[in-house]
Design a protein around this motif. Structure first.
Motif, short mmCIF file in Angstrom:
data_model
loop_
_atom_site.label_atom_id
_atom_site.label_comp_id
_atom_site.label_asym_id
_atom_site.label_seq_id
_atom_site.Cartn_x
_atom_site.Cartn_y
_atom_site.Cartn_z
N VAL A 108 34.75 39.96 33.71
CA VAL A 108 34.95 41.34 34.51
C VAL A 108 36.13 41.79 34.35
O VAL A 108 37.12 41.21 34.78
CB VAL A 108 34.66 41.12 35.87
CG1 VAL A 108 34.59 42.50 36.61
CG2 VAL A 108 33.07 40.64 36.12
N ARG A 109 36.31 43.11 33.92
CA ARG A 109 37.68 43.59 33.82
C ARG A 109 37.72 44.99 34.52
O ARG A 109 36.61 45.86 34.58
CB ARG A 109 37.99 44.27 32.27
CG ARG A 109 37.97 43.17 31.25
CD ARG A 109 38.44 43.71 29.84
NE ARG A 109 38.78 42.43 29.09
CZ ARG A 109 37.79 41.80 28.34
NH1 ARG A 109 36.68 41.89 28.39
NH2 ARG A 109 38.44 40.87 27.66
N HIS A 110 38.39 45.18 35.63
CA HIS A 110 38.54 46.21 36.57
C HIS A 110 39.79 46.65 36.99
O HIS A 110 40.80 46.20 36.39
CB HIS A 110 37.69 45.53 38.06
CG HIS A 110 38.49 44.79 38.65
ND1 HIS A 110 39.20 44.42 39.76
CD2 HIS A 110 38.42 43.16 38.36
CE1 HIS A 110 39.68 43.39 40.07
NE2 HIS A 110 39.05 42.64 39.31
N ILE A 111 39.95 47.54 37.85
CA ILE A 111 41.17 48.34 38.13
C ILE A 111 42.17 47.47 38.74
O ILE A 111 43.54 47.48 38.30
CB ILE A 111 40.96 49.39 38.94
CG1 ILE A 111 42.15 50.33 38.66
CG2 ILE A 111 40.70 49.12 40.31
CD1 ILE A 111 41.98 51.76 39.58
N LYS A 112 41.95 46.25 39.16
CA LYS A 112 42.98 45.24 39.90
C LYS A 112 43.05 44.16 38.84
O LYS A 112 43.92 43.21 39.20
CB LYS A 112 42.41 44.71 41.07
CG LYS A 112 42.34 45.69 42.11
CD LYS A 112 43.62 45.98 42.86
CE LYS A 112 43.66 46.69 44.13
NZ LYS A 112 45.01 46.59 44.63
N LEU B 70 39.43 45.88 46.16
CA LEU B 70 40.23 47.24 46.12
C LEU B 70 41.06 47.32 47.25
O LEU B 70 42.19 48.05 47.18
CB LEU B 70 39.09 48.23 45.94
CG LEU B 70 38.39 48.48 44.77
CD1 LEU B 70 37.16 49.43 44.98
CD2 LEU B 70 39.36 48.77 43.69
N ASN B 71 40.71 46.78 48.39
CA ASN B 71 41.44 46.63 49.69
C ASN B 71 42.14 45.34 50.15
O ASN B 71 42.71 45.26 51.21
CB ASN B 71 40.59 47.15 50.68
CG ASN B 71 39.91 48.65 50.42
OD1 ASN B 71 40.87 49.39 50.03
ND2 ASN B 71 38.83 48.93 50.73
#
Length: 479
Positions: free
Chosen positions: A105-109, A155-156
């Motif tokens: 998985v590649r995500h913003i974080k 995200l948080n």
């Protein structure tokens, strides 16, 4: 058409991960050896993700470990400081490369790789909730639901382990989960400990595995089991434990000892080999019979048969030869070959059984197909009597935690009496291990057991009624 390998009850998969602290360590090779030792837990697909200086690359495909990871593939994966591996069982409907693991998985974080063993009982609910919020799913796999839960929590969250903590609070059911981020490995076991997970060392490096046998196969040493509800974080500073959801009522799947695990593994303090021998001994006490020889159905029935023979005093014999060279599939180009598939995979040894009263010990009777065919082979080889003994109780209810025991309509014991089953499979007598005894087979085990498939009482509430039909449709698409 009867298929011996496919008709046996299946678990879903095995996981293996390594965090290297030794410069000369080959994490891909060690993961390969670990997956090879876990091949019994999943034979449909496998994969390895390797982390080199924070960059994660992976390879996965349908096939056995030695089929997927050729020398060329291993060379292309290269070197790294961390690796995560997975081998998977899946029913025919979901044998696709896209559902294979680890999932990358590649995500913003950042990037992460995930793999797990088990099954969520609230996966359908979570999937619908995520879809209504814009989530798009590409597989039917629970790991994709888990990936969404972690990325949203990330995200948080201040760290990947904090994201995993928040995500697992939303999961119910069975999961032995491993997440590899650019700098860490995070492992989590569900609060009931339904599926096994353990920690080991190879030199100065740390290892996570579904079973201790995989750690030994990679040249390492078993350290301890990961506790139910525990989260383990491995980073450059060492191994850290978070008692996230510990202390709840446990429910390790007792079938890990009866069938799933490899005999040389030790799970939650108990030897699998010893547990199976104890199951056979209890069987001999509960269901004695006059016979000439005790044999086991390969492979998980062998240890129980030895225990039955030792307790009863009836000689133990090798009754079957299982062809070790048959892979996960066997192509039958003609009707004649299709009819003879069982004879290619399993053959009786006539010298052991001809003219004799035989006690046949197997791990279970689920649908009855396998048992009937094995008994027929013994009759054809000259056995005068066949007395079947199952080293588990009757399967009466579905499993919701990663085992392909589905609806009651497919379970022979839920629809017929013991006498009727004996008649259907063609045996002279039939005995099942009692529920009281199966709970005692794993001497030294630190956990209580899940015996829901025998009693209908589960350590975690089954799926809600409104999701039951959707869950049943999904049951053939697990990890």
């Amino acid at each position: 058409m009867f298929d011996y390998l496919e008709s046996k009850i299946h678990d879903e998969c095995g996981v293996f991960a390594v965090y290297s602290r030794d410069e000369d360590m080959d994490v891909v090779a060690d993961t390969y050896y670990g997956l090879y030792a876990l091949q019994h837990r999943g034979q449909e697909s496998c994969g390895i993700a390797v982390n080199e200086d924070g960059v994660i690359r992976s390879h996965k495909d349908l096939g056995l470990v030695n089929e997927v990871f050729t020398p060329e593939v291993i060379r292309r994966l290269g070197k790294g400081q961390m690796a995560l591996g997975h081998c998977r069982y899946a029913p025919y409907k979901d044998r696709t490369r896209s559902s294979s693991q680890p999932m990358l998985v590649r995500h913003i974080k950042g990037t992460m790789a995930l793999a797990f063993n088990g099954q969520l009982t609230n996966a359908v609910e979570l999937r619908e909730e995520l879809e209504l919020k814009g989530g798009i799913f590409h597989t039917t796999s629970d790991i994709e639901v888990i990936a969404y839960a972690i990325t949203r929590a990330r995200l948080n969250a201040g760290s990947i382990q904090e994201a995993v903590e928040k995500a697992v609070d939303r999961l119910t059911g069975a999961y032995s989960l491993v997440v590899m981020s650019p700098r860490k490995i995070v492992a989590a076991r569900d609060p009931q400990g339904i599926r096994p997970l353990c920690l080991g060392k190879i030199g100065n490096s740390d290892v996570i595995a579904s079973e201790s046998c995989a750690i030994h196969a990679a040249g390492g040493e078993f350290v301890r089991d990961i506790a139910p509800g525990e989260i383990v974080v491995i980073d450059e500073e060492g191994v850290h434990s978070i008692a996230h959801a510990c202390g709840q009522k446990t429910g390790l799947c007792v079938f890990e000892y009866v069938y799933f695990a490899r005999p040389d593994s030790v799970i939650d303090g108990a030897s699998v080999h010893r547990a199976r021998r104890r199951a056979g001994a209890f069987l001999a006490l509960e269901h004695p019979v006059q016979a000439d020889v005790v044999i086991g159905a390969p492979d998980s029935g062998l240890d129980a048969a030895l225990g039955y023979a030792q307790q009863s005093g009836i000689p133990y014999g090798i009754g079957f030869l299982k062809n070790k060279y048959i892979g996960r599939t066997f192509i039958q180009p003609s009707q004649k070959l299709r009819e003879n598939t069982v004879r290619i995979k399993l053959n009786p040894i006539a010298d052991t059984v001809a003219g004799k009263r035989v006690v046949l010990v197997d791990d279970s009777i689920v649908r009855g197909t396998t048992s009937k065919q094995i008994v027929q082979l013994l009759r054809e080889a000259g056995a005068t009597e066949v007395h079947f003994r199952a080293s588990s109780p009757k399967f009466l209810y579905p499993c919701y935690f990663g085992t392909d025991v589905d609806s009651q309509k497919n379970l022979i014991a839920a629809n017929y009496t013991t006498e009727e089953i004996a008649q259907q499979i063609g045996v002279d007598s039939l005995g099942f291990l009692s529920i009281e005894s199966v709970k005692k087979i794993a001497e030294g085990c630190k956990l209580d057991f899940c015996v829901g498939c025998f009693t209908g009482e589960y350590p975690v509430e089954p799926p809600k009624r409104e999701f039951e039909d959707k869950y049943s449709q999904k049951l053939n698409s697990n990890d």
